[in-house]
Write a protein that holds these residues in place. Structure first.
Motif, PDB file in Angstrom:
ATOM      1  N   ARG A  18       0.828  -1.201   0.000  1.00 47.28           N
ATOM      2  CA  ARG A  18       0.000   0.000   0.000  1.00 47.28           C
ATOM      3  C   ARG A  18       0.864   1.253   0.000  1.00 47.28           C
ATOM      4  O   ARG A  18       0.577   2.208  -0.699  1.00 47.28           O
ATOM      5  N   VAL A  19       1.961   1.239   0.786  1.00 50.33           N
ATOM      6  CA  VAL A  19       2.838   2.405   0.845  1.00 50.33           C
ATOM      7  C   VAL A  19       3.515   2.638  -0.492  1.00 50.33           C
ATOM      8  O   VAL A  19       3.533   3.741  -1.024  1.00 50.33           O
ATOM      9  N   ASN A  20       4.077   1.558  -1.097  1.00 47.38           N
ATOM     10  CA  ASN A  20       4.808   1.703  -2.343  1.00 47.38           C
ATOM     11  C   ASN A  20       3.911   2.119  -3.502  1.00 47.38           C
ATOM     12  O   ASN A  20       4.373   2.734  -4.449  1.00 47.38           O
ATOM     13  N   GLU A  47      11.691   2.252  -5.725  1.00 47.35           N
ATOM     14  CA  GLU A  47      12.552   1.806  -4.640  1.00 47.35           C
ATOM     15  C   GLU A  47      13.780   2.700  -4.554  1.00 47.35           C
ATOM     16  O   GLU A  47      14.170   3.349  -5.523  1.00 47.35           O
ATOM     17  N   LYS A  48      14.379   2.715  -3.388  1.00 46.37           N
ATOM     18  CA  LYS A  48      15.567   3.537  -3.177  1.00 46.37           C
ATOM     19  C   LYS A  48      16.807   2.780  -3.638  1.00 46.37           C
ATOM     20  O   LYS A  48      17.000   1.622  -3.280  1.00 46.37           O
ATOM     21  N   LYS A  49      17.616   3.460  -4.410  1.00 50.85           N
ATOM     22  CA  LYS A  49      18.833   2.859  -4.937  1.00 50.85           C
ATOM     23  C   LYS A  49      20.027   3.764  -4.656  1.00 50.85           C
ATOM     24  O   LYS A  49      19.877   4.964  -4.447  1.00 50.85           O
ATOM     25  N   VAL A  91      14.740  18.968 -13.305  1.00 49.92           N
ATOM     26  CA  VAL A  91      13.576  19.239 -14.153  1.00 49.92           C
ATOM     27  C   VAL A  91      13.265  18.025 -15.020  1.00 49.92           C
ATOM     28  O   VAL A  91      12.118  17.781 -15.385  1.00 49.92           O
ATOM     29  N   HIS A  92      14.296  17.247 -15.331  1.00 56.82           N
ATOM     30  CA  HIS A  92      14.129  16.074 -16.201  1.00 56.82           C
ATOM     31  C   HIS A  92      13.313  15.007 -15.468  1.00 56.82           C
ATOM     32  O   HIS A  92      13.617  14.662 -14.325  1.00 56.82           O
ATOM     33  N   PRO A  93      12.298  14.445 -16.109  1.00 55.17           N
ATOM     34  CA  PRO A  93      11.457  13.446 -15.441  1.00 55.17           C
ATOM     35  C   PRO A  93      12.160  12.138 -15.121  1.00 55.17           C
ATOM     36  O   PRO A  93      11.685  11.370 -14.275  1.00 55.17           O
ATOM     37  N   ASP A  94      13.293  11.869 -15.767  1.00 51.46           N
ATOM     38  CA  ASP A  94      14.012  10.616 -15.530  1.00 51.46           C
ATOM     39  C   ASP A  94      15.182  10.791 -14.570  1.00 51.46           C
ATOM     40  O   ASP A  94      16.038   9.912 -14.473  1.00 51.46           O
ATOM     41  N   PRO A 109      16.064   9.477  -3.030  1.00 49.18           N
ATOM     42  CA  PRO A 109      14.636   9.411  -3.358  1.00 49.18           C
ATOM     43  C   PRO A 109      14.314   8.097  -4.057  1.00 49.18           C
ATOM     44  O   PRO A 109      15.197   7.473  -4.664  1.00 49.18           O
ATOM     45  N   SER A 110      13.083   7.663  -3.981  1.00 45.75           N
ATOM     46  CA  SER A 110      12.665   6.447  -4.664  1.00 45.75           C
ATOM     47  C   SER A 110      12.615   6.687  -6.164  1.00 45.75           C
ATOM     48  O   SER A 110      12.222   7.761  -6.623  1.00 45.75           O
ATOM     49  N   THR A 111      13.020   5.687  -6.921  1.00 47.16           N
ATOM     50  CA  THR A 111      13.033   5.809  -8.378  1.00 47.16           C
ATOM     51  C   THR A 111      12.293   4.641  -9.008  1.00 47.16           C
ATOM     52  O   THR A 111      12.225   3.542  -8.456  1.00 47.16           O
ATOM     53  N   LEU A 112      11.752   4.892 -10.190  1.00 44.22           N
ATOM     54  CA  LEU A 112      11.112   3.872 -10.989  1.00 44.22           C
ATOM     55  C   LEU A 112      12.107   3.330 -12.004  1.00 44.22           C
ATOM     56  O   LEU A 112      13.200   3.871 -12.169  1.00 44.22           O
ATOM     57  N   GLU A 113      11.718   2.263 -12.689  1.00 48.84           N
ATOM     58  CA  GLU A 113      12.573   1.684 -13.717  1.00 48.84           C
ATOM     59  C   GLU A 113      12.850   2.722 -14.796  1.00 48.84           C
ATOM     60  O   GLU A 113      11.943   3.372 -15.312  1.00 48.84           O
TER      61      GLU A 113
END
Length: 421
Positions: free
Chosen positions: A143-145, A152-154, A177-180, A207-211
């Motif tokens: 639920r949190v994620n 996840e934090k890397k 500013v870049h979304p990635d 910060p948590s990042t996505l793939e």
């Protein structure tokens, strides 16, 4: 007798179909509440198992590599793993129900539960099992994620390592500013001040990042810290390093200006810059001057990283052509060129570009009051002597990086009241 007679009289008056439907509804209701009462006991173990199986499917290669490393590093690992599997199989049938109940009661700390079970079984948890525990996901974790903190934090894949007063903050804010790109706002100072706190502490700051997203941080003091190159190489030998460099004379004056704003009682720039003003002996031990000997510091980094993993940003060009410098940085990081000239607006008051969103018509966002201070007036003779001092080091730096930053062209036109970042 009166009760049974009244019941018989009631049933004789009520149709049998109505009684049947009433009895059936009670039975269904009872069954429903029975299932709901054991819902929690069934739900969490299954969810954890599904989450783990999904993680194993997506990271199969990682687990195979980990096993190979453990087998090669420790001959006894195979036997320990077999023993662990045998003990787990023997306990599986008898303690299945206890594990289910224990999971529900201690869902907030699954790792501790697994460690305690391993200890009671008479064996120590292996590295592979600890990784399994780290991958375990409870319903509350999901639920949190999925709602509060995506991804996840890397550990960072790129770091802005320097230099102080070169324009590192401006570069970081433009990259964010870049979304990635996901970057830490504050400087962690992990590799120079907080290394003893460990990589887990460092990772938790990220910060948590996505793939597909890049994790970044910036700490300019890394570039001049002797043990930083080795420590960063130990963490990630394929990491990308960004260094923002600036005319060392202008950089030193900007450094002094920042210190002066905090400590107005310090001596003048001229006094600090010379060991002997009459003889013209420069005091290279003064940090404001020593940082600008870029070739000296770069030599330490080149012992651990190739130039292909380093990108040098011109602090001067970052001011006059921020979009051009950002294009090069985005290429170096393997990012699509999203941050362009439409994201910048030159602020004449501060003397450097400010950020804006292209679709936003509001006031552009500039760096804080600590950036863009007016430099104190420095005697021309002092500036000339400093240029002469830095010239051989600059030439060496140009050769090492394969780039000519043309700082010597500024020798005869150094502004007296220039601004610095």
């Amino acid at each position: 007798m009166a009760f049974w007679s009244s019941t018989t009289a009631f049933t004789s008056k009520v149709p049998r179909k109505i009684l049947f439907m009433f009895t059936l509804s009670l039975s269904v209701t009872y069954l429903f509440y029975s299932l709901m009462s054991c819902y929690n006991s069934l739900q969490f173990p299954l969810q954890e198992n599904y989450a783990y199986q999904g993680r194993v499917a997506t990271e199969e290669t990682t687990f195979v590599t980990l096993r190979e490393k453990l087998y090669s590093a420790s001959p006894g690992f195979a036997e320990l793993e077999r023993t662990t599997a045998a003990v787990s199989a023997a306990r599986q049938h008898d303690e299945a129900e206890q594990r289910t109940v224990g999971w529900v009661r201690t869902q907030a700390s699954p790792t501790k539960t697994a460690a305690a079970a391993a200890a009671s079984a008479g064996y120590h948890t292996t590295a592979l099992e600890r990784e399994h525990q780290d991958f375990s996901t409870t319903d509350s974790d999901l639920r949190v994620n999925c709602t509060m903190d995506y991804g996840e934090k890397k550990l960072p894949q790129a770091i802005i390592i320097g230099v102080k007063k070169g324009g590192t903050r401006a570069l970081l804010e433009a990259l964010r500013v870049h979304p990635d790109v996901r970057a830490v706002g504050n400087e962690p100072h992990f590799f120079d001040r907080n290394y003893e706190k460990g990589l887990d502490w460092y990772r938790d700051l990220m910060p948590s990042t996505l793939e597909g997203q890049i994790t970044m941080e910036k700490t300019p003091s890394y570039f001049v810290t002797n043990h930083a190159p080795k420590r960063i190489h130990t963490m990630a030998r394929d990491i990308k390093l960004i260094i923002v460099v600036r005319n060392p004379v202008t950089r030193a004056i900007s450094d002094y200006t920042q210190t002066l704003s905090k400590k107005p009682e310090i001596p003048t720039f001229e006094v600090l810059a010379f060991k002997n003003r009459t003889l013209g002996l420069i005091d290279a031990s003064w940090s404001a001057l020593r940082i600008g000997i870029y070739a000296l510091h770069l030599e330490s980094w080149m012992q651990y990283f190739p130039l292909s993993q380093m990108h040098f940003v011109s602090g001067e060009r970052l001011i006059v052509d921020p979009a051009g410098e950002m294009a090069k940085v985005q290429d170096f990081l393997g990012l699509k060129r999203i941050v362009t000239d439409k994201h910048f607006y030159f602020n004449k008051t501060k003397g450097f570009p400010c950020l804006k969103k292209p679709e936003d018509s509001s006031t552009p966002r500039c760096l804080g009051k600590s950036k863009g201070r007016t430099h104190p007036k420095i005697e021309p003779d002092v500036i000339r002597r400093l240029h002469k001092f830095y010239k051989p080091f600059n030439m060496m730096f140009y050769q090492m990086t394969g780039q000519n930053f043309e700082w010597e062209l500024e020798e005869d036109r150094e502004p007296r009241g220039s601004r610095g970042q």
